[in-house]
Design a protein around this motif. Structure first.
Motif, PDB file in Angstrom:
ATOM      1  N   ALA A 253      12.184   2.896  21.647  1.00  0.00           N
ATOM      2  CA  ALA A 253      11.707   1.680  22.492  1.00  0.00           C
ATOM      3  C   ALA A 253      10.761   2.031  23.263  1.00  0.00           C
ATOM      4  O   ALA A 253       9.566   1.450  23.363  1.00  0.00           O
ATOM      5  CB  ALA A 253      12.868   1.101  23.211  1.00  0.00           C
ATOM      6  N   VAL A 256       7.313   2.915  21.420  1.00  0.00           N
ATOM      7  CA  VAL A 256       6.686   1.795  21.044  1.00  0.00           C
ATOM      8  C   VAL A 256       6.204   1.064  22.007  1.00  0.00           C
ATOM      9  O   VAL A 256       4.999   0.196  22.145  1.00  0.00           O
ATOM     10  CB  VAL A 256       7.715   1.038  20.229  1.00  0.00           C
ATOM     11  N   LEU A 257       7.087   0.988  23.290  1.00  0.00           N
ATOM     12  CA  LEU A 257       6.345   0.262  24.501  1.00  0.00           C
ATOM     13  C   LEU A 257       5.222   0.814  25.153  1.00  0.00           C
ATOM     14  O   LEU A 257       4.240   0.106  25.211  1.00  0.00           O
ATOM     15  CB  LEU A 257       7.769   0.195  25.325  1.00  0.00           C
ATOM     16  N   THR A 260       2.194   0.144  22.768  1.00  0.00           N
ATOM     17  CA  THR A 260       1.914  -1.306  22.447  1.00  0.00           C
ATOM     18  C   THR A 260       1.005  -1.612  23.902  1.00  0.00           C
ATOM     19  O   THR A 260      -0.120  -2.305  23.930  1.00  0.00           O
ATOM     20  CB  THR A 260       2.908  -2.126  22.502  1.00  0.00           C
TER      21      THR A 260
ATOM     22  N   VAL B  11       4.507  -9.661  23.591  1.00  0.00           N
ATOM     23  CA  VAL B  11       4.127  -9.182  22.488  1.00  0.00           C
ATOM     24  C   VAL B  11       4.908  -7.573  22.571  1.00  0.00           C
ATOM     25  O   VAL B  11       5.523  -6.950  21.750  1.00  0.00           O
ATOM     26  CB  VAL B  11       2.649  -8.984  22.028  1.00  0.00           C
ATOM     27  N   ALA B  12       4.305  -6.995  23.780  1.00  0.00           N
ATOM     28  CA  ALA B  12       4.868  -5.629  24.001  1.00  0.00           C
ATOM     29  C   ALA B  12       6.330  -5.356  23.894  1.00  0.00           C
ATOM     30  O   ALA B  12       6.744  -4.645  23.457  1.00  0.00           O
ATOM     31  CB  ALA B  12       4.283  -5.134  25.304  1.00  0.00           C
ATOM     32  N   ALA B  13       7.061  -6.279  24.588  1.00  0.00           N
ATOM     33  CA  ALA B  13       8.418  -6.141  24.587  1.00  0.00           C
ATOM     34  C   ALA B  13       8.877  -6.379  23.379  1.00  0.00           C
ATOM     35  O   ALA B  13      10.023  -5.795  22.587  1.00  0.00           O
ATOM     36  CB  ALA B  13       8.911  -7.241  25.701  1.00  0.00           C
ATOM     37  N   MET B  15       7.590  -5.675  20.371  1.00  0.00           N
ATOM     38  CA  MET B  15       7.486  -4.556  19.469  1.00  0.00           C
ATOM     39  C   MET B  15       8.473  -3.662  19.893  1.00  0.00           C
ATOM     40  O   MET B  15       8.940  -2.826  19.077  1.00  0.00           O
ATOM     41  CB  MET B  15       6.194  -4.021  20.106  1.00  0.00           C
ATOM     42  N   ALA B  16       8.686  -3.330  21.201  1.00  0.00           N
ATOM     43  CA  ALA B  16       9.787  -2.439  21.582  1.00  0.00           C
ATOM     44  C   ALA B  16      11.087  -2.672  21.078  1.00  0.00           C
ATOM     45  O   ALA B  16      12.012  -1.960  20.678  1.00  0.00           O
ATOM     46  CB  ALA B  16       9.814  -2.386  23.071  1.00  0.00           C
ATOM     47  N   LEU B  17      11.476  -3.952  20.951  1.00  0.00           N
ATOM     48  CA  LEU B  17      12.744  -4.464  20.617  1.00  0.00           C
ATOM     49  C   LEU B  17      12.955  -4.480  19.272  1.00  0.00           C
ATOM     50  O   LEU B  17      14.219  -4.388  18.857  1.00  0.00           O
ATOM     51  CB  LEU B  17      13.024  -5.973  21.113  1.00  0.00           C
ATOM     52  N   ALA B  19      13.056  -1.871  17.823  1.00  0.00           N
ATOM     53  CA  ALA B  19      13.614  -0.858  17.533  1.00  0.00           C
ATOM     54  C   ALA B  19      15.161  -1.311  17.804  1.00  0.00           C
ATOM     55  O   ALA B  19      15.949  -0.417  17.399  1.00  0.00           O
ATOM     56  CB  ALA B  19      13.309   0.242  18.345  1.00  0.00           C
ATOM     57  N   VAL B  20      15.404  -2.076  18.417  1.00  0.00           N
ATOM     58  CA  VAL B  20      16.726  -2.170  19.182  1.00  0.00           C
ATOM     59  C   VAL B  20      17.661  -2.751  18.184  1.00  0.00           C
ATOM     60  O   VAL B  20      18.830  -2.283  17.992  1.00  0.00           O
ATOM     61  CB  VAL B  20      16.885  -3.108  20.372  1.00  0.00           C
TER      62      VAL B  20
END
Lengths: 280, 508
Positions: A253, A256-257, A260, B11-13, B15-17, B19-20
């Motif tokens: 996470a 990727v954060l 981005t 969008v950034a959040a 993208m990170a999510l 993975a979750v």
């Protein structure tokens, strides 16, 4: 509406993104020379230990040191993502430039090839490819690289077409320059900004996709650690050792954060229209 | 502008999510019992890790076929019960001639196939002739190799004449591969099996389940259950979830060993750990360099730490083996001490064989967790002595095709679950590519020998020969782990044949 000096104009998001990506890079590079324990060292008697002074993030189901595995996993993740994005750049950018330069059937051909790739989500086509050719990092790179190539070809073509309509290109053509020379001298440099931003986004996507494929057992093969595989292994331990899933999940996470934020911020910072508005 | 910034953060959040969900999915598992939990039920949902490729036990090596059909759908002349003893099946009694060459079976007079045709001596003759015939695709064709003739003096008697004594003949007639099929329906058994058992085929939802219903016309004791579903769940986390959610009432060959303490502590469940016939091996392609050198194979044997493997993969629920023979069977010889874990010795043997710096090889792994996890640990152990084994995970179909049938592999990990199958080492065509005339001679003598003491001695010699040749890496016996609803009774604890016999299962 005064113009800010370049450094203070860099948005916070870029700094935050750069810090996270920098940390990722630093950890990956450090793993080349040092990890707390050898990442592949198995000690079943010491399995599923919680974080402690000896094992900062605990040990996994085979007693391997989680911190060491995450460090080497960062390197593996970055290597696969870099190779996949590199392959995408190497194939996609020339194809996109060629499509814009050739027009008509050449353009059509590249567009249809792109459609073919986009018909399947990247992860699905990667699963198909690894099912046909066998699992492993190389095939994952090929699958993700082809997807990236299609994305970059499309993006490059769009940007290049806009450049082809500009006056200085017309002037160069009028002076008798050939399409190849115009492409290399005028079109390519003017599309690079878009490509750079797209590259950071694809990098983040590649990291997630690599993790997903390794989670499914199709990506990087053990004993070499990968974040996705660590998540997969953690799954049956959710009730007795939930932290097993948390650390690799966080690693994915945060990476990727970071990527981005960095890509998004860079786009704004590099884009003259945004910069002159001064509102960022 | 604020809007676009907010969008960018979103969008950034996002993208990170992405993975979750990967790690969040198992958390959504329902843990409470469902309405299906409880008494007065006559249906049963059984969980199994593997789906059978088809349902004809006489035409495939996959254990899952027999685990659905044995004793439930199809019957054999002799039946193997929960203790491994031979009891009457379709034959209610039998006699063997003094020279061991003639077997006379008296069939159950009322036995009928599910399509109504009688299961008489003609059907038995058809089934045995089909299994041993030139066209036979039986995975255990060797079981029937000794048969010279099958005669049918009357509709309820069958006389089988052997060309040579075969000490295991009756036992082999009790395997699922020897199921009696009808001339009228044998060709369609793969998709629509027609047997004589107390359950009949209802439907098969590919990728999900096979459903059987009670056979109202069965001529023997009728089972307590009216309806039985076999659900196929290969993923270990999903197996745990299915049990906790009550989607399955019992899981057989449960392979998430790490979850056993949790189920043991839950009064709603009963956990049993029994024996199987599954010798789990690091199978070695004996014909391929460098494994054609016995020193290399012995080096691998010294490089493998069985104790770590059993702790790491089975969480202690397994027994080490030193050859291809289960410790719970008569004739077992303990050879686990022949190659103690000794990486230095392994390195020395490799150097002696001309590989002082080790070598590169591949380790192909089929899907079951015992194979994948053992493979991961074995690769790490081999790396310690310089053997760099690249792991190649494959699906079952690919494993059977390339490894088992194609014999195109270096190393693989697999449990051999057929009972008393040490004879496979006498087969030239078997995928180990092991050829030892001395072993074949022992096998031939074994086939001629009826005397129990002599048979034991011969089995002992065979085990020792395989261990000394280090034909394969002999790892451990696969345990038979069952996690079941505590209100259920009658499930087998041990697995003496490839079977999930549900005829004696009932709700308490």
């Amino acid at each position: 509406m005064t113009r800010r000096d370049p450094v203070s104009a860099v948005p916070v998001a870029v700094w935050a993104g750069a810090a996270l990506v920098g940390l990722l890079l630093a950890v990956a590079l450090l793993s080349l020379v040092w990890t707390p324990y050898p990442a592949e060292q198995v000690r079943v008697v010491a399995r599923l230990r919680p974080p402690s002074a000896a094992h900062w993030l605990g040990t996994d189901h085979f007693g391997r040191d989680v911190a060491s595995m995450l460090m080497v996993g960062a390197r593996n993740s970055l290597a696969v993502a870099a190779a996949a994005v590199g392959l995408g750049l190497g194939l996609g950018v020339p194809l996109g430039l060629a499509a814009a330069a050739l027009g008509r059937w050449g353009d059509e051909l590249v567009a249809r090839l792109g459609d073919l790739v986009f018909a399947f989500p990247a992860v699905l086509s990667a699963i198909l490819l690894t099912a046909a050719l066998g699992a492993g990092a190389v095939n994952v790179v090929v699958a993700l690289g082809l997807f990236n190539a299609a994305v970059l070809a499309r993006v490059t073509r769009g940007a290049a077409l806009a450049v082809w309509r500009r006056e200085f290109v017309r002037a160069a053509l009028a002076l008798g320059r050939g399409p190849l020379s115009v492409t290399l001298v005028h079109v390519l440099p003017n599309t690079l900004g878009v490509v750079v931003v797209q590259t950071t986004v694809l990098f983040a996507v590649a990291i997630v996709n690599e993790a997903a494929l390794s989670y499914l057992g199709l990506g990087i093969q053990p004993p070499s650690p990968s974040w996705g595989k660590m998540l997969g292994d953690a799954q049956t331990h959710l009730f007795n050792a939930p932290l097993q899933a948390v650390f690799p999940g966080l690693a994915i996470a945060l990476s990727v954060l970071g990527l981005t934020l960095l890509g998004d911020g860079l786009r704004d910072w590099l884009d003259p229209r945004h910069r002159s508005s001064g509102l960022l | 502008m604020m809007q676009t910034r907010a969008r960018r953060w979103a969008v950034a959040a996002g993208m990170a999510l992405m993975a979750v969900p990967v790690m969040a999915v198992p958390l959504m598992v329902a843990t409470g019992p469902t309405a299906a939990w409880g008494q007065g039920r006559s249906d049963l949902v059984i969980g199994m890790p593997l789906e059978p490729p088809h349902l004809d036990p006489t035409a495939g090596a996959a254990a899952a076929i027999k685990e659905v059909t044995y004793a439930n759908l199809f019957e054999t002349l002799v039946r193997i019960d929960a203790t491994g003893a031979m009891v009457p099946g379709l034959a209610q009694s039998w006699t063997v001639s003094a020279d061991g060459l003639s077997y006379r079976f008296a069939l159950r007079p009322g036995a009928r196939f599910h399509d109504g045709t009688p299961c008489d001596s003609a059907a038995v003759k058809f089934a045995l002739d089909r299994a041993r015939g030139a066209e036979s695709v039986n995975a255990q064709k060797g079981y029937f190799a000794a048969i010279a003739a099958v005669d049918t003096p009357d509709p309820h008697s069958v006389v089988v004449t052997l060309s040579r004594p075969d000490g295991l003949f009756l036992f082999h007639l009790g395997a699922g591969d020897a199921a009696i099929v009808s001339p009228a329906s044998a060709a369609g058994n793969k998709q629509k099996p027609v047997g004589t058992g107390p359950f009949k085929f209802d439907r098969w939802v590919a990728g999900d389940r096979v459903v059987l219903t009670r056979n109202p016309d069965y001529d023997g004791a009728k089972p307590a259950l009216e309806r039985v579903s076999f659900r196929f769940i290969s993923d270990a986390a999903a197996q745990i979830a299915a049990l906790k959610a009550g989607d399955v009432d019992a899981f057989l060959q449960f392979n998430a060993f790490e979850a056993l303490p949790e189920f043991r502590n839950d009064p709603k469940f009963t956990v049993s750990v029994g024996t199987t016939e599954g010798e789990t091996l690091l199978s070695i392609n004996n014909a391929r360099k460098p494994f054609d050198d016995v020193r290399v194979r012995r080096a691998l044997a010294h490089a493998i730490d069985r104790k770590t493997l059993i702790d790491g993969v089975l969480y202690g629920n397994g027994v080490a083996i030193g050859s291809h023979f289960p410790p719970h069977r008569d004739g077992y010889v303990d050879l686990t001490g022949l190659y103690p874990y000794d990486p230095a010795k392994a390195k020395a043997l490799l150097a002696e064989a001309g590989y002082p710096n080790g070598f590169d090889t591949t380790l192909r792994l089929p899907p079951p967790p015992y194979a994948r996890r053992s493979g991961e640990l074995i690769a790490a152990m081999l790396a310690e002595v310089g053997v760099r084994a690249a792991i190649e995970p494959v699906e079952w179909a690919a494993w059977l095709e390339k490894t088992f049938k194609g014999k195109d592999y270096d190393l693989t990990v697999i449990a051999h679950t057929e009972p008393l199958d040490i004879d496979v080492y006498a087969r030239d065509s078997y995928y180990f590519n092991y050829r030892n005339p001395a072993f074949v001679r022992l096998e031939e003598e074994l086939n001629r020998t009826q005397d129990a003491g002599r048979r034991k001695a011969l089995y002992g010699q065979q085990q020792r020969m395989l261990a000394e040749d280090a034909v394969n890496g002999f790892l451990f016996m696969l345990p038979s782990v069952t996690v079941q609803n505590a209100k259920l009774s009658g499930l087998w604890v041990n697995r003496p044949v490839q079977a999930n016999d549900l005829t004696g299962v009932a709700w308490k």
